[in-house]
Every structure is written in C-alpha cells, then in structure tokens.
Scaffold this motif. Sequence first.
Motif, PDB file in Angstrom:
ATOM      1  N   UNK A  86       0.799  -1.228   0.000  1.00 22.33           N
ATOM      2  CA  UNK A  86       0.000   0.000   0.000  1.00 22.33           C
ATOM      3  C   UNK A  86       0.833   1.280   0.000  1.00 22.33           C
ATOM      4  N   UNK A  87       2.113   1.206   0.332  1.00 22.53           N
ATOM      5  CA  UNK A  87       2.882   2.421   0.588  1.00 22.53           C
ATOM      6  C   UNK A  87       4.229   2.409  -0.118  1.00 22.53           C
ATOM      7  N   UNK A  88       4.523   3.542  -0.762  1.00 22.92           N
ATOM      8  CA  UNK A  88       5.840   3.763  -1.349  1.00 22.92           C
ATOM      9  C   UNK A  88       6.617   4.704  -0.437  1.00 22.92           C
ATOM     10  N   UNK A  89       7.927   4.484  -0.326  1.00 23.92           N
ATOM     11  CA  UNK A  89       8.805   5.347   0.459  1.00 23.92           C
ATOM     12  C   UNK A  89       9.767   6.039  -0.488  1.00 23.92           C
ATOM     13  N   UNK A  90      10.294   7.160  -0.023  1.00 27.92           N
ATOM     14  CA  UNK A  90      11.363   7.845  -0.740  1.00 27.92           C
ATOM     15  C   UNK A  90      12.534   8.001   0.219  1.00 27.92           C
ATOM     16  N   UNK A  91      13.710   7.534  -0.207  1.00 31.10           N
ATOM     17  CA  UNK A  91      14.912   7.546   0.632  1.00 31.10           C
ATOM     18  C   UNK A  91      16.143   7.717  -0.250  1.00 31.10           C
ATOM     19  N   UNK A  92      17.277   7.936   0.409  1.00 33.32           N
ATOM     20  CA  UNK A  92      18.555   8.068  -0.287  1.00 33.32           C
ATOM     21  C   UNK A  92      19.280   6.719  -0.269  1.00 33.32           C
ATOM     22  N   UNK A  93      19.833   6.333  -1.420  1.00 31.98           N
ATOM     23  CA  UNK A  93      20.646   5.122  -1.495  1.00 31.98           C
ATOM     24  C   UNK A  93      21.971   5.409  -0.800  1.00 31.98           C
ATOM     25  N   UNK A  94      22.297   4.576   0.180  1.00 33.77           N
ATOM     26  CA  UNK A  94      23.531   4.722   0.938  1.00 33.77           C
ATOM     27  C   UNK A  94      24.583   3.724   0.448  1.00 33.77           C
ATOM     28  N   UNK A  95      24.150   2.502   0.158  1.00 38.85           N
ATOM     29  CA  UNK A  95      25.087   1.465  -0.278  1.00 38.85           C
ATOM     30  C   UNK A  95      24.370   0.493  -1.209  1.00 38.85           C
ATOM     31  N   UNK A  96      25.148  -0.207  -2.006  1.00 39.18           N
ATOM     32  CA  UNK A  96      24.607  -1.184  -2.950  1.00 39.18           C
ATOM     33  C   UNK A  96      25.132  -2.570  -2.598  1.00 39.18           C
ATOM     34  N   UNK A  97      24.681  -3.558  -3.347  1.00 39.95           N
ATOM     35  CA  UNK A  97      25.023  -4.945  -3.020  1.00 39.95           C
ATOM     36  C   UNK A  97      26.522  -5.149  -2.834  1.00 39.95           C
ATOM     37  N   UNK A  98      26.830  -5.944  -1.800  1.00 44.91           N
ATOM     38  CA  UNK A  98      28.215  -6.281  -1.510  1.00 44.91           C
ATOM     39  C   UNK A  98      28.934  -5.274  -0.625  1.00 44.91           C
ATOM     40  N   UNK A  99      28.381  -4.071  -0.480  1.00 45.34           N
ATOM     41  CA  UNK A  99      29.029  -3.073   0.365  1.00 45.34           C
ATOM     42  C   UNK A  99      28.623  -3.268   1.823  1.00 45.34           C
ATOM     43  N   UNK A 100      29.478  -2.828   2.732  1.00 47.47           N
ATOM     44  CA  UNK A 100      29.209  -2.918   4.158  1.00 47.47           C
ATOM     45  C   UNK A 100      28.981  -1.517   4.701  1.00 47.47           C
ATOM     46  N   UNK A 101      27.860  -1.354   5.416  1.00 50.92           N
ATOM     47  CA  UNK A 101      27.436  -0.059   5.949  1.00 50.92           C
ATOM     48  C   UNK A 101      27.611  -0.060   7.460  1.00 50.92           C
ATOM     49  N   UNK A 102      28.104   1.061   7.965  1.00 49.96           N
ATOM     50  CA  UNK A 102      28.250   1.204   9.412  1.00 49.96           C
ATOM     51  C   UNK A 102      28.219   2.692   9.763  1.00 49.96           C
ATOM     52  N   UNK A 103      27.677   3.012  10.929  1.00 46.56           N
ATOM     53  CA  UNK A 103      27.745   4.369  11.468  1.00 46.56           C
ATOM     54  C   UNK A 103      28.327   4.270  12.869  1.00 46.56           C
ATOM     55  N   UNK A 104      29.394   5.074  13.091  1.00 46.97           N
ATOM     56  CA  UNK A 104      30.021   5.188  14.412  1.00 46.97           C
ATOM     57  C   UNK A 104      30.249   6.666  14.688  1.00 46.97           C
ATOM     58  N   UNK A 105      29.824   7.097  15.866  1.00 47.70           N
ATOM     59  CA  UNK A 105      30.029   8.499  16.269  1.00 47.70           C
ATOM     60  C   UNK A 105      29.524   9.484  15.215  1.00 47.70           C
ATOM     61  N   UNK A 106      28.345   9.196  14.669  1.00 46.63           N
ATOM     62  CA  UNK A 106      27.675  10.069  13.688  1.00 46.63           C
ATOM     63  C   UNK A 106      28.425  10.166  12.353  1.00 46.63           C
ATOM     64  N   UNK A 107      29.284   9.215  12.084  1.00 46.08           N
ATOM     65  CA  UNK A 107      30.024   9.179  10.819  1.00 46.08           C
ATOM     66  C   UNK A 107      29.634   7.917  10.063  1.00 46.08           C
ATOM     67  N   UNK A 108      29.208   8.092   8.807  1.00 41.47           N
ATOM     68  CA  UNK A 108      28.857   6.965   7.945  1.00 41.47           C
ATOM     69  C   UNK A 108      30.130   6.391   7.333  1.00 41.47           C
ATOM     70  N   UNK A 109      30.223   5.051   7.359  1.00 43.86           N
ATOM     71  CA  UNK A 109      31.337   4.338   6.733  1.00 43.86           C
ATOM     72  C   UNK A 109      30.770   3.328   5.743  1.00 43.86           C
ATOM     73  N   UNK A 110      31.347   3.296   4.556  1.00 41.95           N
ATOM     74  CA  UNK A 110      31.041   2.276   3.563  1.00 41.95           C
ATOM     75  C   UNK A 110      32.337   1.507   3.328  1.00 41.95           C
ATOM     76  N   UNK A 111      32.271   0.211   3.552  1.00 37.85           N
ATOM     77  CA  UNK A 111      33.457  -0.650   3.428  1.00 37.85           C
ATOM     78  C   UNK A 111      34.624  -0.105   4.252  1.00 37.85           C
ATOM     79  N   UNK A 112      34.321   0.426   5.440  1.00 39.75           N
ATOM     80  CA  UNK A 112      35.344   0.911   6.361  1.00 39.75           C
ATOM     81  C   UNK A 112      35.875   2.301   6.067  1.00 39.75           C
TER      82      UNK A 112
END
Length: 189
Positions: A86-112
């Motif tokens: 019933x519902x569509x969302x709108x968001x920002x792509x942060x990472x794609x397949x195979x990538x590793x996502x992490x947030x530490x201390x308000x900092x976004x990390x992709x693949x470290x």
Amino acid sequence: MVEETSSESTKKRKGKSEAWEWLKALGVAVVLALFIRTFLFAPFLVDGSSMMPTLENGERLIVNKLIYYIQDPKPGDIVVFHATREKDYIKRVIATEGQTVEVRNDQLYIDGKPVDESYLKQYKEEARAAGYVLTEDFGPEKVPPGHIFVMGDNRRNSTDSRVIGPVPVKSVVGRSELIIWPLDKIRLN
C-alpha cells in the motif's frame, strides 16, 4: 431544394469526420500519457519528514522510472520504492550490493571508509551543539545481492533500512529527478 439536402448531408458527414478525428487524437493522447506514466515518468507526493532537509512534506516531484532499466541504483540517488503493498517510500541510497554499511560516532562508513554527507553537515553540527547525534551507531551490515541500503536524510525520524532492512532493487520504482511543487521550489533533485 435538392441542392440544400445535398449540402446538409455533406455538412453532417464533415461534422462526423471531424468528431472522429478529435476522438482519435484524444485516444492517442490518453494511450501516450498512460505509456509515459507507466514506463517513463510518474508524479510522487512526499508524505512525511523523513527526507528533510532535502525534501519536505507535501512537495511533488517527478520520478524517472526508466533509469534503472539502463543502470543500477548508486549511492546518493534519491529513490522511490514499494515499502509495502500500500505504501511507497522515498529515501537516499547509501550502499549497494556487496558493500558494508556502518555508522560510528555520527560518521557513515562504507566498506570501512568514511563518507562525506555534505547534505547533512549543518544538521550534524546542530545535533552536536544540542548534545545528541544525528545518526545513532549501527552495523556493520553487509548489503545482500540484489538489494540496496537506504536511509532518510532526517536520520532521527526515518523508517529506512536500519528498520526494514535492505531493499530489493526490484521494488525500486525510480529515481527522483525534479521537484515540481510548490512552484517557488522547482529544482532538479
């Protein structure tokens, strides 16, 4: 008298022919509009504050539905996807397949590696000054094949991949291209 009858029937035929041409043109316009809306571009209404400050509640935008037949979603794209039936969302792509996502201390990390999120700089500073972080720590989480990891720009108020998990690429409707309403905020996205 015969000439008048002949003239009247010619006018009737001409009127019917003109009406038929208008109906055909209208039919072609409707089919073309349906084709464009189904396969190329669609309007979308932003419902909620999860993408603030980038997108505001009530803004209307045009979504490019064709783009992901040509290329895959990439980090930074703002996408519309089917979150539920019933519902569509709108968001920002942060990472794609195979990538590793992490947030530490308000900092976004992709693949470290740290990622610069310049679109959030002001809001991170405001959050720090108020004594909290914009994005709570999470991860690391690896994005599975055929999926993307999405987050709203309003990190403290967004139901995104941190809650619903990675999003299947096949559920992506398209990429936000143009804000068309309100008129004073028309811009490419």
